[in-house]
Write a protein that holds these residues in place. Sequence first.
Motif, mmCIF file in Angstrom:
data_model
loop_
_atom_site.group_PDB
_atom_site.id
_atom_site.type_symbol
_atom_site.label_atom_id
_atom_site.label_comp_id
_atom_site.label_asym_id
_atom_site.label_seq_id
_atom_site.Cartn_x
_atom_site.Cartn_y
_atom_site.Cartn_z
ATOM 1 N N GLU A 225 13.056 -10.218 -2.996
ATOM 2 C CA GLU A 225 13.271 -11.101 -1.862
ATOM 3 C C GLU A 225 12.317 -12.280 -1.947
ATOM 4 O O GLU A 225 11.359 -12.290 -2.724
ATOM 5 N N HIS A 226 12.577 -13.328 -1.152
ATOM 6 C CA HIS A 226 11.854 -14.592 -1.322
ATOM 7 C C HIS A 226 10.362 -14.464 -1.042
ATOM 8 O O HIS A 226 9.575 -15.252 -1.552
ATOM 9 N N ARG A 227 9.940 -13.455 -0.260
ATOM 10 C CA ARG A 227 8.519 -13.328 0.065
ATOM 11 C C ARG A 227 7.771 -12.452 -0.928
ATOM 12 O O ARG A 227 6.566 -12.288 -0.828
ATOM 13 N N LEU A 228 8.472 -11.867 -1.881
ATOM 14 C CA LEU A 228 7.844 -10.987 -2.851
ATOM 15 C C LEU A 228 6.832 -11.748 -3.707
ATOM 16 O O LEU A 228 7.087 -12.865 -4.146
ATOM 17 N N ILE A 229 5.671 -11.140 -3.934
ATOM 18 C CA ILE A 229 4.641 -11.703 -4.807
ATOM 19 C C ILE A 229 4.569 -10.812 -6.040
ATOM 20 O O ILE A 229 4.228 -9.632 -5.935
ATOM 21 N N ALA A 230 4.913 -11.356 -7.186
ATOM 22 C CA ALA A 230 4.975 -10.558 -8.411
ATOM 23 C C ALA A 230 4.012 -11.110 -9.441
ATOM 24 O O ALA A 230 3.870 -12.331 -9.593
ATOM 25 N N GLY A 231 3.349 -10.200 -10.156
ATOM 26 C CA GLY A 231 2.410 -10.618 -11.181
ATOM 27 C C GLY A 231 2.402 -9.651 -12.353
ATOM 28 O O GLY A 231 2.725 -8.458 -12.212
ATOM 29 N N ARG A 232 2.060 -10.164 -13.509
ATOM 30 C CA ARG A 232 1.856 -9.326 -14.689
ATOM 31 C C ARG A 232 0.361 -9.084 -14.798
ATOM 32 O O ARG A 232 -0.415 -10.002 -15.081
ATOM 33 N N ILE A 233 -0.067 -7.839 -14.577
ATOM 34 C CA ILE A 233 -1.495 -7.555 -14.503
ATOM 35 C C ILE A 233 -2.011 -6.820 -15.740
ATOM 36 O O ILE A 233 -3.197 -6.506 -15.819
ATOM 37 N N GLY A 234 -1.124 -6.549 -16.669
ATOM 38 C CA GLY A 234 -1.533 -5.913 -17.913
ATOM 39 C C GLY A 234 -0.523 -6.215 -18.983
ATOM 40 O O GLY A 234 0.392 -7.021 -18.786
ATOM 41 N N GLY A 235 -0.644 -5.563 -20.145
ATOM 42 C CA GLY A 235 0.259 -5.839 -21.245
ATOM 43 C C GLY A 235 1.714 -5.703 -20.853
ATOM 44 O O GLY A 235 2.510 -6.630 -21.015
ATOM 45 N N GLU A 236 2.104 -4.517 -20.353
ATOM 46 C CA GLU A 236 3.472 -4.285 -19.922
ATOM 47 C C GLU A 236 3.513 -3.754 -18.498
ATOM 48 O O GLU A 236 4.467 -3.102 -18.084
ATOM 49 N N GLU A 237 2.482 -4.012 -17.741
ATOM 50 C CA GLU A 237 2.400 -3.535 -16.359
ATOM 51 C C GLU A 237 2.514 -4.698 -15.393
ATOM 52 O O GLU A 237 1.878 -5.734 -15.554
ATOM 53 N N PHE A 238 3.334 -4.505 -14.371
ATOM 54 C CA PHE A 238 3.613 -5.522 -13.379
ATOM 55 C C PHE A 238 3.297 -4.977 -11.994
ATOM 56 O O PHE A 238 3.386 -3.772 -11.751
ATOM 57 N N ALA A 239 2.921 -5.876 -11.103
ATOM 58 C CA ALA A 239 2.650 -5.500 -9.717
ATOM 59 C C ALA A 239 3.455 -6.400 -8.796
ATOM 60 O O ALA A 239 3.600 -7.602 -9.055
ATOM 61 N N MET A 240 3.974 -5.821 -7.736
ATOM 62 C CA MET A 240 4.757 -6.563 -6.758
ATOM 63 C C MET A 240 4.276 -6.212 -5.359
ATOM 64 O O MET A 240 4.174 -5.028 -5.028
ATOM 65 N N VAL A 241 3.965 -7.207 -4.577
ATOM 66 C CA VAL A 241 3.565 -7.003 -3.187
ATOM 67 C C VAL A 241 4.681 -7.523 -2.291
ATOM 68 O O VAL A 241 5.186 -8.629 -2.488
ATOM 69 N N LEU A 242 5.067 -6.694 -1.322
ATOM 70 C CA LEU A 242 6.151 -7.042 -0.402
ATOM 71 C C LEU A 242 5.606 -7.130 1.023
ATOM 72 O O LEU A 242 5.464 -6.113 1.713
ATOM 73 N N PRO A 243 5.258 -8.317 1.493
ATOM 74 C CA PRO A 243 4.766 -8.477 2.868
ATOM 75 C C PRO A 243 5.856 -8.133 3.879
ATOM 76 O O PRO A 243 7.030 -8.456 3.695
ATOM 77 N N GLY A 244 5.455 -7.454 4.960
ATOM 78 C CA GLY A 244 6.399 -7.102 6.012
ATOM 79 C C GLY A 244 7.303 -5.936 5.684
ATOM 80 O O GLY A 244 8.272 -5.679 6.406
ATOM 81 N N VAL A 245 7.008 -5.201 4.586
ATOM 82 C CA VAL A 245 7.858 -4.095 4.138
ATOM 83 C C VAL A 245 7.057 -2.800 4.181
ATOM 84 O O VAL A 245 5.948 -2.735 3.653
#
Length: 414
Positions: free
Chosen positions: A292-312
């Motif tokens: 969704e448009h408010r999702l904050i996604a980042g690549r924090i390692g070689g093949e590891e990703f993190a996603m933060v969903l505000p309001g969820v």
Amino acid sequence: MSSAGVALFTNLVVAVLLASAFLAISFYDGRRAARWIALSYATGMAALSLEFVIAGFGASRPMVVVNFGGFLLATLFFNVGVARRIGARVPWALMGTLFGVSLLTTWLSADWTGHLFWGSVVYQLPYALMQWIGVGIIFSDRKRDRLDTMLGVVLAISGVQFLLKPVMKWLSGGLGQDPALYLESTYAVISLSMSAICALALALTMLAMFARDVLRDVTQRAEIDPMSGVLNRGGFARQVEMALRDAVAHGLPVSLVLADLDHFKQVNDTLGHASGDRVIEAFGTFIRSAGEHRLIAGRIGGEEFAMVLPGVNLAAARLFAETARSSFGSLAIAGLPIQRRFTASFGVAEGYPDEGLDSMLRRADEALYRAKAEGRNAVRTALPYVPDALGLASATGASPVVRRYRTSSSGAKR
């Protein structure tokens, strides 16, 4: 040269400089909005230049209309630039109608525009209306910030100053004069000074906005991971910290989803590192399109990703992770064997009001480990938050996920 002539010449020089500045911005950064603003000041400069022609050769009806229309067109172009900058719809029909009706009215009233008070009002009113259309464009943007609001206020004031000009003309004894004598009048000095102040205020506000936009774009580009297209570790941490503060301030839930590509080392070993890069790129693209448009996604390692969903909350975040897991697992990746599919495991945690990013990452990471240990291609939720009485997380200065990828390129979870 009269005082008004000096003021007019000064306005012309300022208009040239401002048009050049906005044109330089458009060439340097490719911003279409800046080109419209540059065109606005260039058109205004041409309209002002006609004042010297009128003073030297007389004020014929066509010359008066062209002079009027040129400056009104400049205000129209300014509004287009404002709309382009914020991505708003350009009200072409409204502005075009105002422009056409105003030209016709000026043509019909050219003989008494400069001689009667209400004639002067009719002459200045379209300028005010065009500026206020710009105000409407700005305040229609729900995402406007303080600089946008400031520009709207300056535009509103600029519109008011056009309606004050007939009063200034009447008080200074300018009514009834031949338009060709405009530059000899006290009113001309007042009018040109008012216009110069408003034009400079508008230009400086717009320059500040473009400078802020360029700086923001540079910052965003520096925070983007070039391979996956999502945020890099630093950009992710910065944006998430702001999101967490905002969630706490508004009493909203916020959830974190960690994802780790399954058997990634095997992908690199069997298909090559270029294929592994394609998988990372595909997963980053998938996150950006699926979230969704408010999702904050980042690549924090070689093949590891993190996603933060505000309001969820946790339940909705787990549903999001399950959907992402299933969809990505069925995705064919261009350039790789058509029959080959790739999967990811997910760990989900919902934040607590007094919990920081490091703690959320640690809990989600533990859930991710369980997903890996229990067969991969799965989603697991984190255990409840337990405050660290010893303050170990704050003492380390970095999350376990970030530390692991600083010290190991292989990792135990692959």
